[in-house]
Design an enzyme around this catalytic site. Structure first.
Site, PDB file in Angstrom:
ATOM      1  N   TYR A 123       1.454   4.810  15.830  1.00 53.80           N
ATOM      2  CA  TYR A 123       0.225   4.072  15.501  1.00 53.80           C
ATOM      3  C   TYR A 123      -1.015   4.908  15.826  1.00 53.80           C
ATOM      4  O   TYR A 123      -1.949   5.001  15.015  1.00 53.80           O
ATOM      5  CB  TYR A 123       0.226   2.773  16.307  1.00 53.80           C
ATOM      6  CG  TYR A 123      -0.900   1.811  16.010  1.00 53.80           C
ATOM      7  CD1 TYR A 123      -0.852   0.971  14.903  1.00 53.80           C
ATOM      8  CD2 TYR A 123      -2.000   1.712  16.862  1.00 53.80           C
ATOM      9  CE1 TYR A 123      -1.870   0.059  14.651  1.00 53.80           C
ATOM     10  CE2 TYR A 123      -3.017   0.799  16.619  1.00 53.80           C
ATOM     11  CZ  TYR A 123      -2.952  -0.022  15.508  1.00 53.80           C
ATOM     12  OH  TYR A 123      -3.964  -0.922  15.268  1.00 53.80           O
ATOM     13  N   VAL A 129       0.812  -1.225   0.000  1.00 54.99           N
ATOM     14  CA  VAL A 129       0.000   0.000   0.000  1.00 54.99           C
ATOM     15  C   VAL A 129       0.846   1.278   0.000  1.00 54.99           C
ATOM     16  O   VAL A 129       0.301   2.371  -0.153  1.00 54.99           O
ATOM     17  CB  VAL A 129      -1.017   0.030   1.168  1.00 54.99           C
ATOM     18  CG1 VAL A 129      -2.018  -1.105   1.053  1.00 54.99           C
ATOM     19  CG2 VAL A 129      -0.318   0.023   2.525  1.00 54.99           C
ATOM     20  N   SER A 172      -8.983   2.144  15.221  1.00 57.33           N
ATOM     21  CA  SER A 172      -8.741   1.374  16.449  1.00 57.33           C
ATOM     22  C   SER A 172      -9.256   2.209  17.616  1.00 57.33           C
ATOM     23  O   SER A 172      -9.408   3.437  17.481  1.00 57.33           O
ATOM     24  CB  SER A 172      -7.226   1.159  16.602  1.00 57.33           C
ATOM     25  OG  SER A 172      -6.916   0.735  17.905  1.00 57.33           O
TER      26      SER A 172
HETATM   27  N1  NAD Z   1      -5.654  -6.997  16.062  1.00 57.23           N
HETATM   28  C1  NAD Z   1      -6.038  -5.949  16.780  1.00 57.23           C
HETATM   29  O1  NAD Z   1      -6.122  -6.007  18.013  1.00 57.23           O
HETATM   30  C2  NAD Z   1      -6.425  -4.653  16.078  1.00 57.23           C
HETATM   31  C3  NAD Z   1      -7.090  -3.682  16.835  1.00 57.23           C
HETATM   32  C4  NAD Z   1      -7.452  -2.481  16.225  1.00 57.23           C
HETATM   33  C5  NAD Z   1      -7.154  -2.262  14.898  1.00 57.23           C
HETATM   34  N2  NAD Z   1      -6.497  -3.218  14.180  1.00 57.23           N
HETATM   35  C6  NAD Z   1      -6.183  -2.911  12.791  1.00 57.23           C
HETATM   36  O2  NAD Z   1      -6.756  -3.880  11.932  1.00 57.23           O
HETATM   37  C7  NAD Z   1      -5.945  -4.018  10.769  1.00 57.23           C
HETATM   38  C8  NAD Z   1      -5.621  -5.493  10.547  1.00 57.23           C
HETATM   39  O3  NAD Z   1      -4.874  -5.949  11.657  1.00 57.23           O
HETATM   40  P1  NAD Z   1      -4.672  -7.487  12.040  1.00 57.23           P
HETATM   41  O4  NAD Z   1      -4.750  -7.540  13.523  1.00 57.23           O
HETATM   42  O5  NAD Z   1      -5.543  -8.350  11.225  1.00 57.23           O
HETATM   43  O6  NAD Z   1      -3.120  -7.655  11.648  1.00 57.23           O
HETATM   44  P2  NAD Z   1      -2.315  -8.787  10.841  1.00 57.23           P
HETATM   45  O7  NAD Z   1      -0.888  -8.531  11.127  1.00 57.23           O
HETATM   46  O8  NAD Z   1      -2.881 -10.149  11.149  1.00 57.23           O
HETATM   47  O9  NAD Z   1      -2.665  -8.458   9.324  1.00 57.23           O
HETATM   48  C9  NAD Z   1      -2.213  -7.295   8.691  1.00 57.23           C
HETATM   49  C10 NAD Z   1      -1.969  -7.609   7.224  1.00 57.23           C
HETATM   50  O10 NAD Z   1      -1.544  -6.394   6.595  1.00 57.23           O
HETATM   51  C11 NAD Z   1      -0.506  -6.733   5.695  1.00 57.23           C
HETATM   52  N3  NAD Z   1       0.363  -5.582   5.432  1.00 57.23           N
HETATM   53  C12 NAD Z   1       1.280  -5.030   6.255  1.00 57.23           C
HETATM   54  N4  NAD Z   1       1.933  -4.044   5.622  1.00 57.23           N
HETATM   55  C13 NAD Z   1       1.399  -3.963   4.377  1.00 57.23           C
HETATM   56  C14 NAD Z   1       1.669  -3.150   3.244  1.00 57.23           C
HETATM   57  N5  NAD Z   1       2.633  -2.221   3.259  1.00 57.23           N
HETATM   58  N6  NAD Z   1       0.930  -3.329   2.121  1.00 57.23           N
HETATM   59  C15 NAD Z   1      -0.027  -4.287   2.081  1.00 57.23           C
HETATM   60  N7  NAD Z   1      -0.318  -5.105   3.112  1.00 57.23           N
HETATM   61  C16 NAD Z   1       0.394  -4.941   4.247  1.00 57.23           C
HETATM   62  C17 NAD Z   1       0.257  -7.852   6.385  1.00 57.23           C
HETATM   63  O11 NAD Z   1       1.045  -8.584   5.451  1.00 57.23           O
HETATM   64  C18 NAD Z   1      -0.868  -8.660   6.999  1.00 57.23           C
HETATM   65  O12 NAD Z   1      -1.327  -9.671   6.137  1.00 57.23           O
HETATM   66  C19 NAD Z   1      -4.717  -3.141  10.975  1.00 57.23           C
HETATM   67  O13 NAD Z   1      -4.896  -1.905  10.314  1.00 57.23           O
HETATM   68  C20 NAD Z   1      -4.699  -2.945  12.475  1.00 57.23           C
HETATM   69  O14 NAD Z   1      -4.058  -1.748  12.858  1.00 57.23           O
HETATM   70  C21 NAD Z   1      -6.131  -4.422  14.744  1.00 57.23           C
END
Ligand code: NAD
Length: 246
Positions: free
Chosen positions: A154, A63, A141
């Protein structure tokens, strides 16, 4: 099926919440465009969705790479004719307290979590405007509402993507485009792997429901917001926390 035929681009769709969202969108009849960094894992997700009868296509998309995003968007339009939904889900954490944060940690999180969301939205918006319809959903988040210890970088990005949807709601509502953010609390995904087990247990204790969310519980909210059932929800930042912040 609430998303029948809706061409839906999901970034970071090879893991965690993004993968669960790809699966949910497929169950709801969407044409799912799986985007992530590792093409082998992308292809695995696409194969799983296709085996379940869904229409899905995969792309290696970083991205932060505008040329890669543009090529994906052009190919999706060529193959499927339109773009109905963009889920800006890709995100990372590189935590440190302000006094210990490196410029590299700060810049990388801003590049992916904030500029990446802008890059993808910018790449699809002309198509959505020409269609007179579209939905953009950003992964924020609770940290994007309340801040968090050790997450200067973040938190800034997660506040920022709420700023985006409030601005896009104002600019694009009259063009038939809705933009919303989802603000999860703690979700059981690989992004938490850097967190010690003790910290995770303490987090769960703070949630009235005494557990983290499952990725599907966030995916369900994305599916609702992408569907016509959410036709009057615009510019919202929806907390999905199990009551964590009460
Ligand atoms: N897990 C939590 O507790 C939580 C809470 C609030 C928000 N979020 C948000 O939800 C979203 C997904 O998080 P998740 O927990 O599923 O994480 P995750 O690490 O399981 O998945 C994130 C995905 O994003 C991909 N990614 C990272 N950098 C990238 C890039 N430059 N280009 C394309 N893809 C890229 C990774 O390869 C991975 O597959 C994130 O934006 C995270 O900040 C997660």
């Amino acid at each position: 099926m609430r998303l029948k035929g809706k061409v839906s681009i999901i970034t970071g769709a090879a893991s965690g919440i993004g993968k669960a969202t790809a699966e949910k969108f497929a169950q709801e009849g969407a044409v799912v465009i799986v985007c992530d960094l590792n093409i082998d894992v992308v292809n695995e997700v696409v194969a799983t969705l296709a085996a379940q009868g869904a229409t899905a296509a995969g792309y290696r998309v970083n991205v932060t790479d505008r040329a890669e995003i543009a090529a994906m968007v052009a190919d999706v339009k060529e193959r499927f004719g339109r773009i109905d939904v963009l889920v800006n889900n890709a995100g990372i954490v590189l935590d440190a307290q302000l006094a210990k944060m490196t410029d590299e940690q700060f810049d990388k999180v801003i590049d992916i979590n904030l500029k990446g969301v802008y890059n993808c939205a910018r790449a699809v918006i002309d198509t959505m405007i020409a269609q007179g319809a579209g939905v953009i959903l950003n992964a924020s988040s609770v940290v994007g509402i309340y801040g968090n210890f050790g997450q200067t970088n973040y938190a800034a990005t997660k506040f920022g993507v709420i700023g985006f949807v409030k601005t896009w709601a104002k600019e694009l509502g009259k063009k038939g485009i809705r933009a919303n953010a989802v603000c999860p609390g703690f979700v059981a995904t690989p992004i938490l792997k850097a967190m010690p087990e003790k910290v995770i247990q303490a987090m769960e204790e703070r949630v009235p429901m005494k557990r983290m969310a499952r990725p599907e519980e966030i995916a369900n909210v994305y599916a609702f917001l992408a569907s016509d059932e959410a036709s009057y929800i615009n510019g919202a930042a929806i907390e999905v926390t199990g009551g964590l912040t009460l």
